[in-house]
Write a protein that holds these residues in place. Structure first.
Motif, short mmCIF file in Angstrom:
data_model
loop_
_atom_site.label_atom_id
_atom_site.label_comp_id
_atom_site.label_asym_id
_atom_site.label_seq_id
_atom_site.Cartn_x
_atom_site.Cartn_y
_atom_site.Cartn_z
N SER B 221 1.15 -1.06 0.15
CA SER B 221 -0.02 0.29 -0.45
C SER B 221 0.87 1.28 -0.01
N PRO B 222 -0.14 2.57 0.07
CA PRO B 222 1.55 3.18 -0.02
C PRO B 222 1.20 4.92 1.48
N TYR B 223 1.19 2.87 2.40
CA TYR B 223 0.89 4.36 3.67
C TYR B 223 2.08 3.10 4.29
N ARG B 224 2.04 3.66 6.06
CA ARG B 224 3.76 3.18 6.27
C ARG B 224 4.01 1.49 6.70
N PHE B 225 2.45 1.13 6.63
CA PHE B 225 2.74 -0.19 6.98
C PHE B 225 3.13 -1.02 5.46
N SER B 226 3.91 -0.48 4.64
CA SER B 226 4.65 -0.99 3.55
C SER B 226 5.90 -0.13 3.77
N ASP B 227 5.96 0.23 4.20
CA ASP B 227 7.94 0.45 4.34
C ASP B 227 8.65 -0.23 4.59
N HIS B 228 9.37 -1.37 3.57
CA HIS B 228 9.86 -2.18 3.68
C HIS B 228 10.08 -3.26 2.92
N PRO B 229 11.48 -3.79 2.71
CA PRO B 229 11.57 -4.09 1.25
C PRO B 229 11.35 -5.57 1.01
N PRO B 230 11.04 -5.55 -0.37
CA PRO B 230 10.10 -6.64 -0.47
C PRO B 230 10.13 -8.40 0.29
N GLN B 231 8.82 -8.65 0.41
CA GLN B 231 9.06 -10.32 1.05
C GLN B 231 8.70 -11.36 0.40
N PRO B 232 9.67 -12.23 0.66
CA PRO B 232 9.67 -13.17 -0.28
C PRO B 232 8.34 -13.89 -0.64
N GLY B 233 8.20 -14.11 -1.37
CA GLY B 233 6.50 -15.16 -1.43
C GLY B 233 5.88 -14.99 -3.36
N LEU B 234 4.42 -14.80 -2.71
CA LEU B 234 3.73 -14.87 -4.12
C LEU B 234 2.87 -13.27 -3.99
N TRP B 235 3.29 -12.17 -4.65
CA TRP B 235 2.71 -11.19 -4.55
C TRP B 235 1.52 -10.76 -5.94
N ALA B 236 0.20 -10.95 -5.45
CA ALA B 236 -0.73 -10.13 -7.14
C ALA B 236 -0.56 -9.12 -7.51
N VAL B 237 -0.27 -8.61 -8.23
CA VAL B 237 0.35 -7.15 -8.39
C VAL B 237 -0.98 -6.87 -9.91
N GLU B 238 -1.25 -5.52 -8.67
CA GLU B 238 -2.44 -4.94 -9.82
C GLU B 238 -2.65 -3.27 -10.17
N PRO B 239 -1.32 -2.87 -11.23
CA PRO B 239 -1.66 -1.95 -11.63
C PRO B 239 -2.25 -1.10 -12.33
N HIS B 240 -3.94 -0.02 -12.17
CA HIS B 240 -4.49 0.20 -12.40
C HIS B 240 -4.42 1.91 -13.12
N LEU B 241 -4.76 2.22 -14.56
CA LEU B 241 -4.83 3.42 -14.72
C LEU B 241 -5.96 3.27 -15.00
N GLY B 242 -6.22 5.20 -14.62
CA GLY B 242 -7.63 5.12 -15.17
C GLY B 242 -7.02 7.01 -16.14
N PHE B 243 -8.27 6.74 -16.29
CA PHE B 243 -8.22 8.14 -17.49
C PHE B 243 -9.37 8.54 -18.13
N ARG B 244 -9.93 9.21 -17.68
CA ARG B 244 -10.70 9.98 -18.10
C ARG B 244 -12.25 8.93 -18.64
N GLY B 245 -12.86 8.46 -17.81
CA GLY B 245 -13.74 7.40 -17.67
C GLY B 245 -12.93 5.99 -18.05
N THR B 246 -11.77 5.97 -18.72
CA THR B 246 -11.73 4.79 -19.10
C THR B 246 -11.12 3.90 -18.08
N GLY B 247 -10.41 2.54 -17.73
CA GLY B 247 -9.58 1.93 -17.07
C GLY B 247 -9.12 1.37 -17.57
N ALA B 248 -8.20 0.51 -17.29
CA ALA B 248 -6.84 -0.64 -17.47
C ALA B 248 -6.33 -1.05 -16.38
N LYS B 249 -6.10 -2.51 -16.69
CA LYS B 249 -5.43 -3.02 -15.66
C LYS B 249 -4.43 -4.19 -15.99
N PHE B 250 -3.83 -4.87 -15.25
CA PHE B 250 -3.32 -5.78 -15.95
C PHE B 250 -3.30 -6.65 -14.16
#
Lengths: 589, 283
Positions: B221-250
């Motif tokens: 998250s953008p919060y302080r509790f994520s202020d640590h190096p990447p923890q080993p494991g599996l992360w489902a990553v989902e960047p999500h862009l938005g532009f004037r009523g249209t969104g896209a993510k993977f």
């Protein structure tokens, strides 16, 4: 833009029909799609003298004097000689003479449009009309139904609309009196008319109207007497358009309310709406815009796209095809504004000192509806660069219709910490940038003489003093006053000026702002902190962009945007002492 | 079974094969359902189609039930409360963008994927998808550099701003750009609350507890509790862009290990996915 041809170069011919002889003029290549321009009252075909040459390089342009006007002969007797049925005969005769095999594109202004509505909605012309562009002239049948629906269910709003149009139609009643109108036109009114047009209708005084005006106007009163009463009393129930229609509505029309067209979709299956901040005689006062819209519409119909406009934005009717230049378009409010104009179908010039960001704005603008968009890399505080930009824009893209002077930088810190260099920098961008923009592009607008609009981004800090922002507030207060003065100066030329005062908007101005009197590390910290605070406030720049478009459409003078900006604006007028108290507070940085 | 999946997270381990299998299955489902979408179909129907497709192929449990967003809902326009994520009766129209998002559990392995598309041509969403490639590269690069997750989040944010987009993953619960996924114990029946499988929630909660003690969080998250190096494991990553009523993510799984070799310290679980193939084709 150089106009190579004038009406003098037109090929003329006479067309005989129903006991009169019509004077028909043609320009351009007869192999191109034919556009027939029909003039109004009290006009002659010369009312199109600015528009016809602008269309002639793309189309076969045909103009004719309506019977009894200009160099066409008048029917005998006059009474009963001007009915819409006979005018339809005239049109068909002209169309058959100039374009026997292909349907024609109609353009009508005022009574020309009233006639053309008849042509477009009667059965016998079906297949002869490819499209119709209507300006300032409703169908009498639609008008009759419009009145009837308001009389049948008179809600307060509908009564208001009825009374409003009723008052605007005073001249129609006057024209129904016998003899007097003719006497007036042949006498003093005919003599004074050109000056009245210039003074009240802002028509440029360039040799129009022609000397036939008194006769045109006297004959033309029969247009009203022969048609208005009978049609309004018994409007045809089947007046559906059988061709795509583009409706161009001037919003400051003294004779026709834009409410007349509210229910037009019922009658026209394929309707494209356009609006224009101008008075009634748009063929004289806004030829560039009209020629562009007619060209676009006719081309799209010829190309098989009868709906014309593809832009989806809220104000597509107003900004479609207009040229909009936005400075500081690489981020924040400028970028959002460029996008909002792009969505409304405007052509966008995105100016920013960051080339990559400007290019990005232009690219995305094209994706969301701008027919064309360009990026220009210029620092607005650089006088020579701005002059070069103005030359280039005028040469390559045309005269700017809407200018948004938005580029600005932030500067915070106490007065004594602000160095002369700091002052110079902030004034150079925030004030001089606006001055250069207004000076260069405003002059082009004024010289073209076809209206336009300038938007300057001031700030709530322009009227809200603060001990933390002496330089920034000063620069923005100057922008506000500059806008007000310029508005007064340009009012006579149909150019509006708006000062936008956004308030706290979530843009990157905070992270690029300079904090005077602190070291680099502290500056970084304050930038971060203020960015965080603005982020928490989270007022999106898109809303400011919406306010800008709305302000241009309404011609507003000073527009505070966020609630705090509006509150401070009210306080500055009614409780300035309280505002001064607030100015003493230390910002929480 | 919140495994301490560190040593066995080599690219070819059986563990990862299992995750890869279910992720492929989910993307196959997305492509199959996307191909069946037609004008007039509602988000609810699209969500049901995903559910049924996966059920027929043996999925019994979910990290979360399938979502479907159409039109400006792909950019989460005017989303105020999490309930608005659930599929509605919004109908699909020609040219509209859509996003399918599902997280099936198969054989105890979890996938969480997001698939963006449009009905017909949508140039804006095409552009958004093309611009997502830079985010996929940035995330992998900075995870390999072992930067704090919060910093990576901010850098993704900065790239979005430079591209002229709005960050729409901020609308997710806790504003996460990613969350951990793990193996899930198979039960005879699987309950879910608010669309999330209880088994998976349990795993996430226990991760959160462990992480809280050790100073990391399963939510990126953008919060302080994520202020640590990447923890080993599996992360489902989902960047999500938005532009004037249209969104896209993977959305796909990023494997993070404790290996010292940068190449092996982090890698995408699978590079043979629709959006990755698409970027390769465009070159």
């Amino acid at each position: 833009m150089t106009v190579p041809v004038t009406l003098q170069d037109a090929r003329e011919r006479r067309v005989r029909t129903g006991g009169v002889e019509l004077c028909v003029a043609e320009l351009g290549d007869a192999g191109q799609p034919t556009v027939i321009l029909v003039h109004g009252y009290p006009d002659s075909k010369e009312v199109w003298s600015e528009i016809a040459p602008r269309l002639a390089d793309r189309f076969h342009v045909v103009l004719y004097d309506v019977r009894g006007h200009g160099r066409s002969t008048a029917p005998r007797p006059l009474r009963g000689g001007f009915t819409l049925e006979k005018l339809t005969d005239d049109f068909l005769a002209v169309a058959d003479a100039v374009s026997p095999d292909r349907p024609v594109h109609l353009v009508g202004h005022d009574w020309g449009s009233v006639q053309a509505w008849e042509f477009t909605t009667v059965e016998r012309t079906e297949g002869r009309i490819a499209s119709f562009t209507s300006m300032s002239g409703p169908s009498l049948d639609h008008f009759g139904h419009w009145i009837n629906t308001r009389l049948k269910r008179p809600t307060p709003r509908r009564v208001g609309e009825l009374l409003g149009q009723g008052a605007k139609s005073w001249y129609v009643y006057a024209l129904h009196t016998p003899v007097l109108p003719e006497l007036a036109w042949r006498g003093p009114l005919g003599k004074r008319w050109p000056r009245l047009l210039e003074r009240f209708e802002k028509v440029p005084g360039d040799g129009y109207p022609t000397s036939s005006l008194p006769t045109d106007a006297a004959h033309g009163s029969w247009l009203y007497r022969d048609n208005v009463r009978s049609r309004l009393r018994r409007p045809r129930p089947d007046a559906y358009a059988h061709a795509p229609v583009q409706l161009i509505t001037p919003l400051q029309d003294a004779f026709l309310s834009e409410k007349l067209y509210d229910e037009l979709e019922l009658w026209v299956p394929q309707l494209t709406r356009r609006t224009l901040a101008a008075k009634h005689w748009i063929p004289r006062s806004r030829p560039d815009q009209l020629a562009a819209w007619i060209t676009e519409f006719v081309t799209s119909v010829e190309g098989g796209r009868p709906d014309g406009v593809t832009a989806t934005g809220k104000y597509a009717d107003r900004f479609g095809g207009q040229l909009v230049l936005v400075t500081g378009a690489g981020s924040g409010i400028g970028r959002a504004t460029a996008y909002a104009f792009a969505e409304a179908g405007a052509r966008v010039v995105a100016v920013d000192r960051d080339a990559e960001a400007a290019a990005r704005t232009a690219e995305m603008s094209r994706l969301i509806g701008a027919p064309e968009a360009w990026a220009e890399t210029v620092d607005v505080s650089d006088e020579q660069a701005m002059e070069k930009l103005a030359e280039k824009v005028a040469r390559d893209y045309g005269v700017v219709d809407v200018l948004v002077n938005n580029a600005g930088i932030g500067l915070s810190g106490s007065f004594f910490d602000t160095t002369p260099e700091d002052w110079k920098k902030v004034l150079d961008v925030n004030l001089w940038g606006v001055i250069h923009g207004c000076r260069l592009f405003g002059r082009q607008m004024a010289e073209r003489g076809q209206g336009g609009h300038i938007v300057n981004t001031a700030s709530a800090a322009a009227y809200q003093p603060s001990k933390a922002l002496p330089a920034y507030s000063t620069s923005k207060a100057a922008v506000l006053m500059l806008s007000e003065c310029l508005r007064a100066e340009l009012a006579g030329q149909g150019i509006g000026v708006t000062a936008i005062c956004p308030g706290f908007v979530n843009t990157n101005i905070t992270s690029t702002a300079h904090f005077a009197g602190v070291d680099a590390e502290e500056e970084k910290r304050r930038q971060k902190k203020s960015a965080r605070l603005y982020g928490l406030r989270n007022y999106p720049p898109e809303k400011v962009a919406d306010a800008i478009l709305r302000a241009v459409v309404r011609g507003e003078a000073v527009v505070p945007v966020t609630p705090e900006a509006r509150g401070a604006y009210l306080m500055s007028r009614f409780t300035p002492k309280a505002l001064r108290r607030i100015a003493r507070l230390e910002p929480p940085l | 079974m919140t495994t301490a999946v560190t040593g066995e997270l080599r690219a070819e381990s059986a563990e990862l094969q299992g995750f890869r299998r279910v992720q492929r299955l989910a993307y196959e489902c997305a492509e199959a359902v996307a191909a069946q979408l037609e004008p007039g179909i509602t988000e609810r129907e699209a969500a049901r189609m995903q559910r049924e497709w996966l059920r027929e192929r043996g999925v019994r449990d979910w990290f979360h039930l399938p979502f479907a967003w159409f039109g400006d809902r792909t950019a989460f326009v005017k989303f105020r409360i999490p309930l608005q994520f659930f599929p509605t009766n919004r109908r699909l129209e020609p040219g509209m963008p859509f996003i399918l998002d599902m997280a099936p559990v198969f054989d105890g392995y979890t996938a969480d994927i997001g698939y963006s598309g449009s009905l017909g041509i949508n140039p804006v969403q095409d552009k958004l998808m093309a611009d997502l490639e830079a985010h996929r590269e940035l995330i992998l690069r900075e995870v390999r550099e072992r930067r704090p997750l919060r910093e990576i989040y901010e850098n993704v944010d900065r790239l979005m701003v430079r591209q002229g987009y709005a960050n729409r993953h901020r609308a997710y619960p806790f504003g996460v750009i990613a969350h951990k996924v793990d193996r899930v114990r198979q039960r005879r029946w699987s309950a879910h609350v608010f669309g999330f499988g209880t088994q998976s929630l349990k795993g996430l909660a226990s991760d959160a507890l462990h992480g809280h003690r050790e100073g990391w969080s399963p939510l990126w998250s953008p919060y302080r509790f994520s202020d640590h190096p990447p923890q080993p494991g599996l992360w489902a990553v989902e960047p999500h862009l938005g532009f004037r009523g249209t969104g896209a993510k993977f959305e796909e799984i990023l494997v993070v290990t404790d290996s010292a070799d940068p190449e092996e310290s982090a890698f995408w679980l699978d590079d043979d996915l629709p959006h990755v193939r698409r970027w390769a084709e465009e070159k």
